[in-house]
Design an enzyme around this catalytic site. Sequence first.
Site, PDB file in Angstrom:
ATOM      1  N   ARG A  62     -34.859 -32.138 -30.645  1.00  0.00           N
ATOM      2  CA  ARG A  62     -35.200 -33.508 -30.275  1.00  0.00           C
ATOM      3  C   ARG A  62     -34.991 -33.774 -28.783  1.00  0.00           C
ATOM      4  O   ARG A  62     -35.520 -34.724 -28.245  1.00  0.00           O
ATOM      5  CB  ARG A  62     -34.339 -34.446 -31.118  1.00  0.00           C
ATOM      6  CG  ARG A  62     -34.935 -35.811 -31.274  1.00  0.00           C
ATOM      7  CD  ARG A  62     -34.036 -36.708 -32.091  1.00  0.00           C
ATOM      8  NE  ARG A  62     -33.747 -36.142 -33.403  1.00  0.00           N
ATOM      9  CZ  ARG A  62     -32.577 -36.321 -34.040  1.00  0.00           C
ATOM     10  NH1 ARG A  62     -31.607 -36.998 -33.479  1.00  0.00           N
ATOM     11  NH2 ARG A  62     -32.390 -35.814 -35.242  1.00  0.00           N
ATOM     12  N   LYS A 169     -27.274 -19.907 -45.013  1.00  0.00           N
ATOM     13  CA  LYS A 169     -26.568 -20.642 -46.038  1.00  0.00           C
ATOM     14  C   LYS A 169     -26.084 -21.972 -45.460  1.00  0.00           C
ATOM     15  O   LYS A 169     -26.002 -22.084 -44.249  1.00  0.00           O
ATOM     16  CB  LYS A 169     -25.392 -19.840 -46.563  1.00  0.00           C
ATOM     17  CG  LYS A 169     -24.418 -19.391 -45.455  1.00  0.00           C
ATOM     18  CD  LYS A 169     -23.162 -18.917 -46.063  1.00  0.00           C
ATOM     19  CE  LYS A 169     -22.126 -19.998 -46.035  1.00  0.00           C
ATOM     20  NZ  LYS A 169     -21.340 -20.078 -44.820  1.00  0.00           N
ATOM     21  N   ASP A 198     -27.140 -13.702 -45.078  1.00  0.00           N
ATOM     22  CA  ASP A 198     -25.734 -13.719 -45.439  1.00  0.00           C
ATOM     23  C   ASP A 198     -25.107 -12.757 -44.434  1.00  0.00           C
ATOM     24  O   ASP A 198     -25.238 -11.536 -44.567  1.00  0.00           O
ATOM     25  CB  ASP A 198     -25.523 -13.199 -46.867  1.00  0.00           C
ATOM     26  CG  ASP A 198     -24.061 -13.262 -47.259  1.00  0.00           C
ATOM     27  OD1 ASP A 198     -23.204 -12.930 -46.417  1.00  0.00           O
ATOM     28  OD2 ASP A 198     -23.762 -13.639 -48.395  1.00  0.00           O
ATOM     29  N   HIS A 199     -24.476 -13.306 -43.397  1.00  0.00           N
ATOM     30  CA  HIS A 199     -24.147 -12.435 -42.258  1.00  0.00           C
ATOM     31  C   HIS A 199     -23.139 -11.344 -42.619  1.00  0.00           C
ATOM     32  O   HIS A 199     -23.028 -10.352 -41.914  1.00  0.00           O
ATOM     33  CB  HIS A 199     -23.713 -13.252 -41.038  1.00  0.00           C
ATOM     34  CG  HIS A 199     -22.305 -13.752 -41.084  1.00  0.00           C
ATOM     35  ND1 HIS A 199     -21.936 -14.861 -41.802  1.00  0.00           N
ATOM     36  CD2 HIS A 199     -21.176 -13.297 -40.502  1.00  0.00           C
ATOM     37  CE1 HIS A 199     -20.633 -15.050 -41.649  1.00  0.00           C
ATOM     38  NE2 HIS A 199     -20.143 -14.126 -40.872  1.00  0.00           N
ATOM     39  N   LYS A 203     -22.653  -6.791 -41.451  1.00  0.00           N
ATOM     40  CA  LYS A 203     -21.475  -6.152 -40.848  1.00  0.00           C
ATOM     41  C   LYS A 203     -21.469  -4.664 -41.180  1.00  0.00           C
ATOM     42  O   LYS A 203     -21.703  -4.273 -42.321  1.00  0.00           O
ATOM     43  CB  LYS A 203     -20.184  -6.805 -41.378  1.00  0.00           C
ATOM     44  CG  LYS A 203     -19.976  -8.246 -40.883  1.00  0.00           C
ATOM     45  CD  LYS A 203     -18.660  -8.799 -41.359  1.00  0.00           C
ATOM     46  CE  LYS A 203     -18.559 -10.300 -41.136  1.00  0.00           C
ATOM     47  NZ  LYS A 203     -18.058 -10.703 -39.828  1.00  0.00           N
ATOM     48  N   GLU A 237      -8.786 -16.579 -43.226  1.00  0.00           N
ATOM     49  CA  GLU A 237      -8.973 -17.002 -41.835  1.00  0.00           C
ATOM     50  C   GLU A 237      -7.719 -17.721 -41.370  1.00  0.00           C
ATOM     51  O   GLU A 237      -7.078 -18.415 -42.160  1.00  0.00           O
ATOM     52  CB  GLU A 237     -10.170 -17.937 -41.738  1.00  0.00           C
ATOM     53  CG  GLU A 237     -11.471 -17.249 -42.060  1.00  0.00           C
ATOM     54  CD  GLU A 237     -12.655 -18.176 -41.855  1.00  0.00           C
ATOM     55  OE1 GLU A 237     -13.296 -18.079 -40.807  1.00  0.00           O
ATOM     56  OE2 GLU A 237     -12.910 -19.001 -42.737  1.00  0.00           O
ATOM     57  N   ASP A 256     -18.620 -22.359 -49.557  1.00  0.00           N
ATOM     58  CA  ASP A 256     -18.823 -21.840 -48.204  1.00  0.00           C
ATOM     59  C   ASP A 256     -18.757 -20.312 -48.170  1.00  0.00           C
ATOM     60  O   ASP A 256     -19.494 -19.676 -47.418  1.00  0.00           O
ATOM     61  CB  ASP A 256     -17.738 -22.437 -47.286  1.00  0.00           C
ATOM     62  CG  ASP A 256     -17.931 -22.071 -45.825  1.00  0.00           C
ATOM     63  OD1 ASP A 256     -19.086 -22.037 -45.384  1.00  0.00           O
ATOM     64  OD2 ASP A 256     -16.924 -21.833 -45.126  1.00  0.00           O
ATOM     65  N   HIS A 261     -20.695 -14.718 -49.408  1.00  0.00           N
ATOM     66  CA  HIS A 261     -20.094 -13.487 -48.863  1.00  0.00           C
ATOM     67  C   HIS A 261     -19.292 -12.700 -49.909  1.00  0.00           C
ATOM     68  O   HIS A 261     -19.452 -11.491 -50.038  1.00  0.00           O
ATOM     69  CB  HIS A 261     -19.155 -13.824 -47.702  1.00  0.00           C
ATOM     70  CG  HIS A 261     -19.765 -14.680 -46.631  1.00  0.00           C
ATOM     71  ND1 HIS A 261     -21.092 -14.599 -46.283  1.00  0.00           N
ATOM     72  CD2 HIS A 261     -19.242 -15.639 -45.824  1.00  0.00           C
ATOM     73  CE1 HIS A 261     -21.343 -15.459 -45.319  1.00  0.00           C
ATOM     74  NE2 HIS A 261     -20.243 -16.115 -45.026  1.00  0.00           N
ATOM     75  N   LYS A 359      -8.750 -21.048 -45.390  1.00  0.00           N
ATOM     76  CA  LYS A 359      -8.563 -21.331 -43.960  1.00  0.00           C
ATOM     77  C   LYS A 359      -7.077 -21.571 -43.734  1.00  0.00           C
ATOM     78  O   LYS A 359      -6.349 -21.952 -44.658  1.00  0.00           O
ATOM     79  CB  LYS A 359      -9.342 -22.588 -43.575  1.00  0.00           C
ATOM     80  CG  LYS A 359     -10.827 -22.463 -43.887  1.00  0.00           C
ATOM     81  CD  LYS A 359     -11.671 -22.673 -42.670  1.00  0.00           C
ATOM     82  CE  LYS A 359     -13.139 -22.559 -42.970  1.00  0.00           C
ATOM     83  NZ  LYS A 359     -13.838 -21.541 -42.193  1.00  0.00           N
TER      84      LYS A 359
END
Length: 507
Positions: A62, A169, A198-199, A203, A237, A256, A261, A359
């Site tokens: 935008r 995702k 899906d990163h 890997k 994490e 998430d 994953h 987390k």
Amino acid sequence: MTYTNPLRDPQDRRLPRIAGPCGMVLFGVTGDLSRKKVMPAIYDLANRGLLPPGFSLVGFARRDWANQDFAQIVHDSVKAHARTEFREEVWKQLAEGFRFVSGDFDDDVAFDTLRRTIEELDDVRGTGGNHAFYLAIPPAFFGDVVGQLQEHGLADPAEGSWRRVVVEKPFGHDLESARELNGILDGVFPPGSIFRIDHYLGKETVQNILAMRFANAMFEPLWNNNYVDHVQITMAEDIGIGGRAGYYDGIGAARDVIQNHLLQLMCLVAMEEPTSFDAESLRIEKQKVLKSIALPRRLDLATARGQYAEGWQGGEKVVGFLEEEGIRKTSTTETFAAVRLDVDTRRWAGVPFYLRTGKRLGRRVTEVAVVFKQAPHLPFSQSSTEELTHNALVIRVQPDEGMTIRFGSKVPGTAMEIRDVNMDFAYGGSFTEESPEAYERLILDVLLGDPPLFPRHEEVELSWMILDPILDAWAKKGKPDAYESGTWGPASADKMLARDGRVWRRP
Ligand code: BG6
């Protein structure tokens, strides 16, 4: 005409895989994902010589920007986050292919401009009509954007060229919304042109699960319920939710991370050998795992969820989830989730898979631990083996990428004392080349049209079928259990394993 590199035998993995003439249109250029992952990965690919010389990147947003403003944003993101060194000559050539189109997702004029921009790039950069549309935007806008792409003739490739769409995702927030999203995408693009990222699958260490299992003779004979006691898949994490309150509140750890994953990791660990590594064969095997997953009958006893409270992390006092900026004070979103899943197959009957993520846990670590049964008989005195636990094979996904085998060994000395020791393989010690970032691999695969590392819509829907009942049960329970930041999650997670006579690893 389809571009084929005459020098490249597609089966020969020793030759570099270089994308043919093409470009990418990036929606959501101001977001974190674009700036921290997508733009740096594009530069890294260019720097490694894996993009075609005329590669183009069109930003769509935008903002009232000119091409140079967009180029500056990409420049800053590359400087801050690229993996490889900054080389002026690479940057200059890449930046010549940058364009910016300003507009809203419902702005017909902007999408006409986008079409003309792409046509111009085909002329001046030789992109050959081949373009990938990367939707780094919230899924609520997928429908608008793909609808516009269709209406403005951007989704249909001319003869011999391709159009692809890349989505990130969350692929929905439950089965119903996932089906809706898949319906929207399928209505415009053929299945082979839809790339769901899906990163984790990008890997190196995750792909190595397949190499480790299927390129060796010594692991697979043990890979079943005769020898394996249970499997623990952990993605921990140390960070909190950072600036992602808007996305995270209401989504939570299970949606998430587990839905995508961790279930994908579980599939790679549990699946049978595919007939080949093409997308179809892999998908069939992963799908079989997802279809065989059985939920425990007592979800309250076999799952746990938590929410971080204040605590200490890396020597600093940190606030609890409910005190994070942008989080509702009454939020029941979980920041920790653990589930027990069983795989109803001959190979895995009786072997629980424990998945956990959170987390603000003790450390950042992702690992898959295959924990073996104890030897059926120990011809030693009990005191000799007090410090011997279970043998384990640990795939260290990150950080400190590698693999550890834990087994018992005699402690040097006059007594027969047996204790756990570790045998390590570290990427850094065995290979000189650094692992590429997951996004480098995945973006290159999109541009090459190579789909094995991208989950198909069936996998996404099957994953939601597993998660929905758990989420429903949790929704009825109200608040998640609190855990102190910097610890390993709520006490309920420890109790969940203790009921099965097991303990979580403290990586
Ligand atoms: C993302 C999640 O998919 O993965 C984030 O949305 C999480 O919440 C991230 O932080 C972790 O990725 P990585 O590659 O750093 O383990």
